[in-house]
Design a protein around this motif. Structure first.
Motif, PDB file in Angstrom:
ATOM      1  N   ILE A  20      37.762  38.797  47.511  1.00 29.27           N
ATOM      2  CA  ILE A  20      37.444  38.804  46.052  1.00 29.27           C
ATOM      3  C   ILE A  20      37.064  39.928  45.480  1.00 29.27           C
ATOM      4  O   ILE A  20      36.171  40.737  45.862  1.00 29.27           O
ATOM      5  CB  ILE A  20      36.108  37.846  45.946  1.00 29.27           C
ATOM      6  CG1 ILE A  20      36.407  36.157  46.702  1.00 29.27           C
ATOM      7  CG2 ILE A  20      35.650  37.598  44.544  1.00 29.27           C
ATOM      8  CD1 ILE A  20      35.281  35.436  46.872  1.00 29.27           C
ATOM      9  N   LEU A  21      37.691  40.298  44.606  1.00 30.16           N
ATOM     10  CA  LEU A  21      37.747  41.414  43.864  1.00 30.16           C
ATOM     11  C   LEU A  21      36.544  41.515  42.893  1.00 30.16           C
ATOM     12  O   LEU A  21      36.410  40.693  41.921  1.00 30.16           O
ATOM     13  CB  LEU A  21      38.918  41.877  42.773  1.00 30.16           C
ATOM     14  CG  LEU A  21      38.941  43.227  42.089  1.00 30.16           C
ATOM     15  CD1 LEU A  21      39.075  44.166  43.057  1.00 30.16           C
ATOM     16  CD2 LEU A  21      40.068  43.222  41.117  1.00 30.16           C
ATOM     17  N   SER A  22      35.520  42.207  43.366  1.00 28.84           N
ATOM     18  CA  SER A  22      34.405  42.258  42.162  1.00 28.84           C
ATOM     19  C   SER A  22      34.507  43.411  41.163  1.00 28.84           C
ATOM     20  O   SER A  22      35.436  44.340  41.186  1.00 28.84           O
ATOM     21  CB  SER A  22      33.064  42.944  43.274  1.00 28.84           C
ATOM     22  OG  SER A  22      33.247  44.267  43.543  1.00 28.84           O
ATOM     23  N   PRO A  23      33.460  43.386  40.050  1.00 27.87           N
ATOM     24  CA  PRO A  23      33.846  44.463  39.176  1.00 27.87           C
ATOM     25  C   PRO A  23      33.870  45.848  39.502  1.00 27.87           C
ATOM     26  O   PRO A  23      34.254  46.731  38.734  1.00 27.87           O
ATOM     27  CB  PRO A  23      32.890  43.928  38.147  1.00 27.87           C
ATOM     28  CG  PRO A  23      32.337  42.533  38.335  1.00 27.87           C
ATOM     29  CD  PRO A  23      32.541  42.419  40.054  1.00 27.87           C
ATOM     30  N   THR A  24      33.047  45.892  40.589  1.00 28.07           N
ATOM     31  CA  THR A  24      32.865  47.576  40.985  1.00 28.07           C
ATOM     32  C   THR A  24      33.738  48.068  42.254  1.00 28.07           C
ATOM     33  O   THR A  24      33.738  49.104  42.513  1.00 28.07           O
ATOM     34  CB  THR A  24      31.580  47.773  41.480  1.00 28.07           C
ATOM     35  OG1 THR A  24      31.020  46.726  42.684  1.00 28.07           O
ATOM     36  CG2 THR A  24      30.235  47.497  40.526  1.00 28.07           C
ATOM     37  N   SER A  29      42.050  49.892  46.980  1.00 25.08           N
ATOM     38  CA  SER A  29      41.386  49.653  48.061  1.00 25.08           C
ATOM     39  C   SER A  29      41.887  48.506  48.967  1.00 25.08           C
ATOM     40  O   SER A  29      42.091  48.367  50.230  1.00 25.08           O
ATOM     41  CB  SER A  29      39.977  50.219  48.217  1.00 25.08           C
ATOM     42  OG  SER A  29      39.401  49.331  47.514  1.00 25.08           O
ATOM     43  N   LEU A  30      41.959  47.346  48.124  1.00 20.42           N
ATOM     44  CA  LEU A  30      41.897  45.750  48.745  1.00 20.42           C
ATOM     45  C   LEU A  30      43.549  46.111  48.927  1.00 20.42           C
ATOM     46  O   LEU A  30      43.700  45.141  50.168  1.00 20.42           O
ATOM     47  CB  LEU A  30      41.792  44.959  47.688  1.00 20.42           C
ATOM     48  CG  LEU A  30      40.094  44.614  47.461  1.00 20.42           C
ATOM     49  CD1 LEU A  30      40.032  43.557  46.413  1.00 20.42           C
ATOM     50  CD2 LEU A  30      39.351  44.611  48.741  1.00 20.42           C
ATOM     51  N   THR A  31      44.351  46.227  48.118  1.00 20.41           N
ATOM     52  CA  THR A  31      45.676  46.288  48.515  1.00 20.41           C
ATOM     53  C   THR A  31      46.153  46.853  49.872  1.00 20.41           C
ATOM     54  O   THR A  31      46.763  46.676  50.614  1.00 20.41           O
ATOM     55  CB  THR A  31      46.666  46.734  47.434  1.00 20.41           C
ATOM     56  OG1 THR A  31      46.357  47.837  46.860  1.00 20.41           O
ATOM     57  CG2 THR A  31      46.500  45.604  46.130  1.00 20.41           C
ATOM     58  N   SER A  52      37.305  37.696  37.095  1.00 18.28           N
ATOM     59  CA  SER A  52      37.330  38.184  35.881  1.00 18.28           C
ATOM     60  C   SER A  52      38.707  37.812  34.908  1.00 18.28           C
ATOM     61  O   SER A  52      38.613  37.825  33.837  1.00 18.28           O
ATOM     62  CB  SER A  52      37.198  39.844  35.862  1.00 18.28           C
ATOM     63  OG  SER A  52      38.343  40.478  36.353  1.00 18.28           O
ATOM     64  N   VAL A  53      39.900  37.504  35.646  1.00 13.45           N
ATOM     65  CA  VAL A  53      40.949  37.267  34.888  1.00 13.45           C
ATOM     66  C   VAL A  53      41.584  36.030  35.357  1.00 13.45           C
ATOM     67  O   VAL A  53      42.730  35.430  35.064  1.00 13.45           O
ATOM     68  CB  VAL A  53      42.099  38.311  35.227  1.00 13.45           C
ATOM     69  CG1 VAL A  53      41.735  39.613  34.440  1.00 13.45           C
ATOM     70  CG2 VAL A  53      42.448  38.528  36.644  1.00 13.45           C
TER      71      VAL A  53
END
Length: 89
Positions: A20-24, A29-31, A52-53
């Protein structure tokens, strides 16, 4: 398994990893983690959930990344289907 003993390290990789991509957090780095850590260790699919999107990206080794927004998300590796309109209410 004995009662009261935790499994510190599971011997097999999960079928699917969900991030889960957080705002910070940095997207790159996740990919990178998916491609350089998860897939080489045997994970068959990975998701990046972007609240967020209101979208989810599906990663499967040796396939292009698929974007899902306001539709039915479908992961053919594990058979999971999610209505994103319900997920991101």
């Amino acid at each position: 398994m004995q009662l009261g003993r935790d499994i510190i390290r599971y011997p097999a990789p999960p079928i699917t990893a969900i991030e889960i991509l957080s705002p910070t957090q940095a997207y790159d780095s996740l990919t990178s983690k998916i491609r350089k850590t998860y897939f080489p260790s045997g994970v068959k699919s990975a998701w990046i959930v972007m609240p967020s999107v209101k979208s989810i990206q599906l990663f499967i080794p040796d396939q292009p990344v698929k974007w899902f927004t306001e539709t039915i998300f479908s992961d053919p590796v594990n058979g999971i289907e999610l209505d994103l309109k319900m997920v991101f209410r």
